[in-house]
Design a protein around this motif. Sequence first.
Motif, PDB file in Angstrom:
ATOM      1  N   GLU A  84      78.387  43.121  28.970  1.00 18.38           N
ATOM      2  CA  GLU A  84      77.577  43.194  27.753  1.00 18.38           C
ATOM      3  C   GLU A  84      77.365  44.645  27.326  1.00 18.38           C
ATOM      4  OE1 GLU A  84      73.090  41.934  26.396  1.00 18.38           O
ATOM      5  OE2 GLU A  84      74.119  40.679  27.862  1.00 18.38           O
ATOM      6  N   LYS A  85      77.128  45.520  28.302  1.00 16.57           N
ATOM      7  CA  LYS A  85      76.930  46.939  27.999  1.00 16.57           C
ATOM      8  C   LYS A  85      78.193  47.568  27.406  1.00 16.57           C
ATOM      9  CE  LYS A  85      73.282  48.422  31.208  1.00 16.57           C
ATOM     10  NZ  LYS A  85      72.964  49.363  32.301  1.00 16.57           N
ATOM     11  N   LEU A  86      79.343  47.156  27.934  1.00 16.36           N
ATOM     12  CA  LEU A  86      80.598  47.687  27.413  1.00 16.36           C
ATOM     13  C   LEU A  86      80.850  47.191  25.992  1.00 16.36           C
ATOM     14  CD1 LEU A  86      82.875  47.306  30.581  1.00 16.36           C
ATOM     15  CD2 LEU A  86      82.023  49.446  29.609  1.00 16.36           C
ATOM     16  N   LEU A  87      80.556  45.931  25.756  1.00 18.82           N
ATOM     17  CA  LEU A  87      80.801  45.349  24.440  1.00 18.82           C
ATOM     18  C   LEU A  87      79.883  45.936  23.370  1.00 18.82           C
ATOM     19  CD1 LEU A  87      81.431  41.626  25.440  1.00 18.82           C
ATOM     20  CD2 LEU A  87      83.116  43.237  24.528  1.00 18.82           C
ATOM     21  N   ASN A  88      78.611  46.184  23.739  1.00 19.35           N
ATOM     22  CA  ASN A  88      77.699  46.754  22.736  1.00 19.35           C
ATOM     23  C   ASN A  88      77.581  48.282  22.837  1.00 19.35           C
ATOM     24  OD1 ASN A  88      75.840  47.300  24.829  1.00 19.35           O
ATOM     25  ND2 ASN A  88      74.783  45.338  24.538  1.00 19.35           N
ATOM     26  N   LYS A  89      78.381  48.863  23.735  1.00 18.28           N
ATOM     27  CA  LYS A  89      78.500  50.323  23.906  1.00 18.28           C
ATOM     28  C   LYS A  89      77.186  51.003  24.273  1.00 18.28           C
ATOM     29  CE  LYS A  89      82.636  50.628  21.088  1.00 18.28           C
ATOM     30  NZ  LYS A  89      83.325  51.183  19.920  1.00 18.28           N
ATOM     31  N   THR A  90      76.403  50.297  25.072  1.00 19.68           N
ATOM     32  CA  THR A  90      75.199  50.928  25.633  1.00 19.68           C
ATOM     33  C   THR A  90      75.474  51.476  27.039  1.00 19.68           C
ATOM     34  OG1 THR A  90      74.428  48.790  26.478  1.00 19.68           O
ATOM     35  CG2 THR A  90      73.635  49.469  24.296  1.00 19.68           C
ATOM     36  N   ALA A  91      76.680  51.251  27.554  1.00 21.48           N
ATOM     37  CA  ALA A  91      77.043  51.773  28.876  1.00 21.48           C
ATOM     38  C   ALA A  91      77.145  53.294  28.822  1.00 21.48           C
ATOM     39  CB  ALA A  91      78.366  51.173  29.333  1.00 21.48           C
ATOM     40  N   VAL A  92      76.704  53.943  29.881  1.00 20.07           N
ATOM     41  CA  VAL A  92      76.858  55.391  30.032  1.00 20.07           C
ATOM     42  C   VAL A  92      78.127  55.624  30.842  1.00 20.07           C
ATOM     43  CG1 VAL A  92      75.879  57.522  30.953  1.00 20.07           C
ATOM     44  CG2 VAL A  92      74.382  55.788  29.928  1.00 20.07           C
ATOM     45  N   VAL A  93      79.017  56.430  30.299  1.00 17.43           N
ATOM     46  CA  VAL A  93      80.324  56.642  30.920  1.00 17.43           C
ATOM     47  C   VAL A  93      80.393  58.035  31.542  1.00 17.43           C
ATOM     48  CG1 VAL A  93      82.812  56.751  30.543  1.00 17.43           C
ATOM     49  CG2 VAL A  93      81.429  55.074  29.291  1.00 17.43           C
ATOM     50  N   GLY A  94      80.710  58.087  32.817  1.00 18.77           N
ATOM     51  CA  GLY A  94      80.926  59.359  33.494  1.00 18.77           C
ATOM     52  C   GLY A  94      82.410  59.662  33.586  1.00 18.77           C
ATOM     53  N   VAL A  95      82.787  60.892  33.292  1.00 18.27           N
ATOM     54  CA  VAL A  95      84.177  61.331  33.419  1.00 18.27           C
ATOM     55  C   VAL A  95      84.200  62.489  34.401  1.00 18.27           C
ATOM     56  CG1 VAL A  95      86.192  62.288  32.247  1.00 18.27           C
ATOM     57  CG2 VAL A  95      84.768  60.594  31.080  1.00 18.27           C
ATOM     58  N   ILE A  96      84.866  62.290  35.524  1.00 23.49           N
ATOM     59  CA  ILE A  96      84.866  63.289  36.594  1.00 23.49           C
ATOM     60  C   ILE A  96      86.164  64.087  36.534  1.00 23.49           C
ATOM     61  CG2 ILE A  96      84.677  63.665  39.077  1.00 23.49           C
ATOM     62  CD1 ILE A  96      83.328  60.843  39.174  1.00 23.49           C
ATOM     63  N   GLY A  97      86.035  65.372  36.247  1.00 27.65           N
ATOM     64  CA  GLY A  97      87.192  66.240  36.039  1.00 27.65           C
ATOM     65  C   GLY A  97      87.393  66.464  34.561  1.00 27.65           C
ATOM     66  N   LEU A  98      87.092  67.666  34.069  1.00 23.88           N
ATOM     67  CA  LEU A  98      87.131  67.951  32.635  1.00 23.88           C
ATOM     68  C   LEU A  98      88.308  68.856  32.274  1.00 23.88           C
ATOM     69  CD1 LEU A  98      83.297  68.423  32.022  1.00 23.88           C
ATOM     70  CD2 LEU A  98      84.718  66.428  31.472  1.00 23.88           C
ATOM     71  N   GLY A  99      89.480  68.478  32.768  1.00 21.05           N
ATOM     72  CA  GLY A  99      90.689  69.239  32.474  1.00 21.05           C
ATOM     73  C   GLY A  99      91.493  68.613  31.361  1.00 21.05           C
ATOM     74  N   TYR A 100      92.823  68.720  31.476  1.00 20.79           N
ATOM     75  CA  TYR A 100      93.730  68.254  30.418  1.00 20.79           C
ATOM     76  C   TYR A 100      93.651  66.748  30.203  1.00 20.79           C
ATOM     77  CZ  TYR A 100      95.959  72.813  30.044  1.00 20.79           C
ATOM     78  OH  TYR A 100      96.202  74.144  29.815  1.00 20.79           O
ATOM     79  N   VAL A 101      93.262  66.002  31.222  1.00 19.27           N
ATOM     80  CA  VAL A 101      93.108  64.554  31.098  1.00 19.27           C
ATOM     81  C   VAL A 101      91.667  64.181  30.785  1.00 19.27           C
ATOM     82  CG1 VAL A 101      93.310  62.336  32.297  1.00 19.27           C
ATOM     83  CG2 VAL A 101      95.032  64.118  32.668  1.00 19.27           C
ATOM     84  N   GLY A 102      90.746  64.729  31.551  1.00 16.33           N
ATOM     85  CA  GLY A 102      89.350  64.318  31.481  1.00 16.33           C
ATOM     86  C   GLY A 102      88.640  64.651  30.188  1.00 16.33           C
ATOM     87  N   LEU A 103      88.815  65.879  29.688  1.00 20.18           N
ATOM     88  CA  LEU A 103      88.071  66.254  28.486  1.00 20.18           C
ATOM     89  C   LEU A 103      88.515  65.454  27.256  1.00 20.18           C
ATOM     90  CD1 LEU A 103      85.814  67.969  27.342  1.00 20.18           C
ATOM     91  CD2 LEU A 103      87.489  69.752  26.823  1.00 20.18           C
ATOM     92  N   PRO A 104      89.827  65.311  26.987  1.00 23.73           N
ATOM     93  CA  PRO A 104      90.205  64.462  25.848  1.00 23.73           C
ATOM     94  C   PRO A 104      89.705  63.024  25.993  1.00 23.73           C
ATOM     95  CG  PRO A 104      92.064  65.802  26.541  1.00 23.73           C
ATOM     96  CD  PRO A 104      91.002  65.978  27.582  1.00 23.73           C
ATOM     97  N   LEU A 105      89.709  62.499  27.227  1.00 26.72           N
ATOM     98  CA  LEU A 105      89.217  61.139  27.457  1.00 26.72           C
ATOM     99  C   LEU A 105      87.721  61.059  27.182  1.00 26.72           C
ATOM    100  CD1 LEU A 105      90.049  58.297  28.465  1.00 26.72           C
ATOM    101  CD2 LEU A 105      89.371  59.034  30.748  1.00 26.72           C
ATOM    102  N   ALA A 106      86.978  62.051  27.642  1.00 27.58           N
ATOM    103  CA  ALA A 106      85.533  62.078  27.408  1.00 27.58           C
ATOM    104  C   ALA A 106      85.230  62.118  25.906  1.00 27.58           C
ATOM    105  CB  ALA A 106      84.912  63.291  28.104  1.00 27.58           C
ATOM    106  N   VAL A 107      85.999  62.914  25.175  1.00 27.46           N
ATOM    107  CA  VAL A 107      85.797  63.018  23.722  1.00 27.46           C
ATOM    108  C   VAL A 107      86.061  61.686  23.046  1.00 27.46           C
ATOM    109  CG1 VAL A 107      86.732  64.045  21.611  1.00 27.46           C
ATOM    110  CG2 VAL A 107      86.185  65.500  23.569  1.00 27.46           C
ATOM    111  N   GLU A 108      87.153  61.017  23.411  1.00 29.59           N
ATOM    112  CA  GLU A 108      87.477  59.736  22.781  1.00 29.59           C
ATOM    113  C   GLU A 108      86.436  58.676  23.103  1.00 29.59           C
ATOM    114  OE1 GLU A 108      89.516  59.279  20.478  1.00 29.59           O
ATOM    115  OE2 GLU A 108      90.546  61.204  20.630  1.00 29.59           O
ATOM    116  N   LYS A 109      85.925  58.673  24.309  1.00 25.83           N
ATOM    117  CA  LYS A 109      84.894  57.694  24.679  1.00 25.83           C
ATOM    118  C   LYS A 109      83.602  57.950  23.912  1.00 25.83           C
ATOM    119  CE  LYS A 109      86.703  56.434  29.220  1.00 25.83           C
ATOM    120  NZ  LYS A 109      86.598  56.544  30.679  1.00 25.83           N
ATOM    121  N   ALA A 110      83.280  59.223  23.720  1.00 23.98           N
ATOM    122  CA  ALA A 110      82.087  59.555  22.944  1.00 23.98           C
ATOM    123  C   ALA A 110      82.276  59.213  21.472  1.00 23.98           C
ATOM    124  CB  ALA A 110      81.749  61.036  23.112  1.00 23.98           C
ATOM    125  N   LYS A 111      83.471  59.471  20.944  1.00 27.22           N
ATOM    126  CA  LYS A 111      83.770  59.116  19.550  1.00 27.22           C
ATOM    127  C   LYS A 111      83.676  57.610  19.329  1.00 27.22           C
ATOM    128  CE  LYS A 111      87.488  60.941  17.735  1.00 27.22           C
ATOM    129  NZ  LYS A 111      88.887  61.441  17.701  1.00 27.22           N
TER     130      LYS A 111
END
Length: 434
Positions: free
Chosen positions: A4-31
């Motif tokens: 339910e949290k994923l569907l309504n986007k109330t889930a808090v997402v942690g991204v571990i490692g903010l390099g070439y993979v992690g930072l773009p992924l974190a940005v897309e999840k926040a967007k």
Amino acid sequence: MLKEKLLNKTAVVGVIGLGYVGLPLAVEKAKAGYKVIGFDIQKKRVDMVNQGINYIGDVVDEELKDLVEKGMIRATTDFSELKNCDVATICVPTPLGKHKEPDLSYVISTAKEIARYLHKEMLVVLESTTYPGTTEEVILPILESTGFKVGEDFYLAFSPERVDPGNKIYKTKNTPKVVGGVTKKCTELARILYESVLEAPVYTVSSPKEAEMSKVLENTFRLVNISLINEMAILARRMGINIWEVIEAAATKPFGFMPFYPGPGVGGHCIPIDPFYLVYKAKEYDVRFDLVEMAGKINDIMPEYVVTRVQDILNDMKKPLNGSRVLLLGVAYKGDVADTRESPALKVWDHLERKKAIVEFFDPYVPEVKRGDTIHKRITLSEDYLKNVDIVVITTAHKNGVDYDFVVKHAPVVFDTKNITKDVKENREKIILL
């Protein structure tokens, strides 16, 4: 609850490692509407993210700044904040040791940190490329040591990153995703997460092992084919054949052929590394992976082959390599990126210095490189400078930031290992191709 949290986007997402993979992924999840907490052991990265300062080429500066200002992304070095996350995505490095054995130390230490703060209804997804079996054989036991059971208390899946730095068409947002969970529920939740973030299909497989193998297959395919064309290039030169024309001719076939191109070797964090995770795992099953090992050896000799060619070119000009000034044009591992990880250009540099050449570099994306204890700054490409070098070696095919007509016009000779000078019309007699 997590679904339910994923569907309504109330889930808090942690991204571990903010390099070439992690930072773009974190940005897309926040967007996509999720609150994102980025974790990294490098305080400099964390501080830059929290100030909205981008350091990854595939991230849009304004997007990161806007997301930080809106409170959609923040970063920390404090892993205790994992207790506030509903999802933990692992995007840490998976390098090779000096004998090309897998180094899972970053993955293991991250899994242990997650285990400390693991709670019910938490989804853990590994994105770091590794050998088939890592998710279930390495991460799962660490997480289940807490007493929680996978598929009931928490959820675990593997979804390989498919980042291609500098690709103008395919980014994190529109690249199809593969997902394999330990249980069907794990797969379902991971699929829901990525479908809510990406504008691309999410393809599910029956377990993490299939997902892990799919990523290693992708990069092994590329390694083997690049090694093939590198060996073809060596043979073609001996036979007086232009390999670049050969590839263009073969590529006119609309089926059964895919063009790959020769060069000074392969670089980046994927192609030179990932296939050897599979070689390592194959030994556990008493399977020889001779083709992959040979492909690695062929690519490993390419930097030295390039230097041998440089030495031969200078010899024809009655100059020794010892003491000659060599300009490396490009030190990034691929064109139009700033990433120098595993760059074959730097291996060429090492071989040149061992033969007592004086090496300098220009790269529009890389202002400086560290070689040993010395920081080397890029030179300024000027007419006077180019006239005073003995040879220019093009080791990276940057399409932007380099005036190749200018370089060819003023340099005494240009050894182009990437055929990036193919459109240069004048002074072509100065150009020597790989």
